[in-house]
Design a protein around this motif. Sequence first.
Motif, mmCIF file in Angstrom:
data_model
loop_
_atom_site.group_PDB
_atom_site.id
_atom_site.type_symbol
_atom_site.label_atom_id
_atom_site.label_comp_id
_atom_site.label_asym_id
_atom_site.label_seq_id
_atom_site.Cartn_x
_atom_site.Cartn_y
_atom_site.Cartn_z
ATOM 1 N N ASP A 98 -7.397 3.952 -4.739
ATOM 2 C CA ASP A 98 -8.532 4.493 -4.014
ATOM 3 C C ASP A 98 -8.350 6.004 -4.051
ATOM 4 O OD1 ASP A 98 -10.370 5.474 -2.184
ATOM 5 O OD2 ASP A 98 -10.173 3.750 -0.851
ATOM 6 N N ASN A 99 -9.029 6.654 -4.981
ATOM 7 C CA ASN A 99 -8.835 8.094 -5.163
ATOM 8 C C ASN A 99 -9.220 8.891 -3.935
ATOM 9 O OD1 ASN A 99 -7.861 7.859 -7.803
ATOM 10 N ND2 ASN A 99 -9.922 7.831 -8.659
ATOM 11 N N ALA A 100 -10.242 8.435 -3.239
ATOM 12 C CA ALA A 100 -10.707 9.170 -2.052
ATOM 13 C C ALA A 100 -9.638 9.185 -0.960
ATOM 14 C CB ALA A 100 -11.993 8.545 -1.529
ATOM 15 N N LYS A 101 -8.798 8.155 -0.963
ATOM 16 C CA LYS A 101 -7.754 8.050 0.061
ATOM 17 C C LYS A 101 -6.369 8.387 -0.481
ATOM 18 C CE LYS A 101 -10.128 4.439 2.693
ATOM 19 N NZ LYS A 101 -10.026 3.061 3.246
ATOM 20 N N ASN A 102 -6.303 8.773 -1.759
ATOM 21 C CA ASN A 102 -4.993 9.032 -2.398
ATOM 22 C C ASN A 102 -4.031 7.873 -2.167
ATOM 23 O OD1 ASN A 102 -5.750 11.553 -3.414
ATOM 24 N ND2 ASN A 102 -5.051 12.627 -1.578
ATOM 25 N N SER A 116 0.847 -1.191 0.000
ATOM 26 C CA SER A 116 0.000 0.000 0.000
ATOM 27 C C SER A 116 0.880 1.238 0.000
ATOM 28 C CB SER A 116 -0.897 0.038 1.238
ATOM 29 O OG SER A 116 -1.739 -1.075 1.300
ATOM 30 N N CYS A 117 0.384 2.297 -0.605
ATOM 31 C CA CYS A 117 1.105 3.566 -0.618
ATOM 32 C C CYS A 117 0.081 4.687 -0.502
ATOM 33 C CB CYS A 117 1.907 3.719 -1.891
ATOM 34 S SG CYS A 117 2.648 5.358 -2.106
ATOM 35 N N ALA A 118 0.205 5.461 0.564
ATOM 36 C CA ALA A 118 -0.707 6.567 0.792
ATOM 37 C C ALA A 118 0.010 7.898 0.581
ATOM 38 C CB ALA A 118 -1.269 6.509 2.203
#
Length: 121
Positions: free
Chosen positions: A72-76, A21-23
Motif C-alpha cells: 500500500d504505497n499511500a501507507k508505506n 504487516s510492515c509499516a
Amino acid sequence: QVQLVESGGGLVQPGGTLRLSCAASGSIFSIHAMGWYRQAPGKQRELVAGIRSGGSPNYANSVKGRFTVSEDNAKNTVYLQMNSLRPEDTAVYYCNADVFAYGSVGYRDYWGQGTQVTVSS
C-alpha cells in the motif's frame, strides 16, 4: 531516520494462515522496494518475497503459490499473506525496505526488528 514496524506473527497450526504487516515511517522521500526475509535457527537469512514500487513481486521457490506479498504505497506498508503454512516456515520474519530518506545521498536498506512465526501442532 526511518523505522520499520512489523506485526502479525504468532503461533499457527500446519495448514493455517497468518498475515504480516510492515509499516515504514520517518523521513521518507521515496521507497524503491519492500520485502520480507526470514531466518530460522541455525540458518542464514533468506529472501521470502519482495516487491518493487509499481512492479511485480518475486518469491522464493519454497513459498510460491502459498504466500502473497502486496503493498500500500499511500501507507508505506507491505504485507505478507501466508497460507498453507508448514513447520519449515517457522522462523523470525524481517521486513526490509530500500528507502531514500530526506537528507541522505541515496537509497539504503532498512530492517525491522523481526516477528516470530511458529508453525506447529
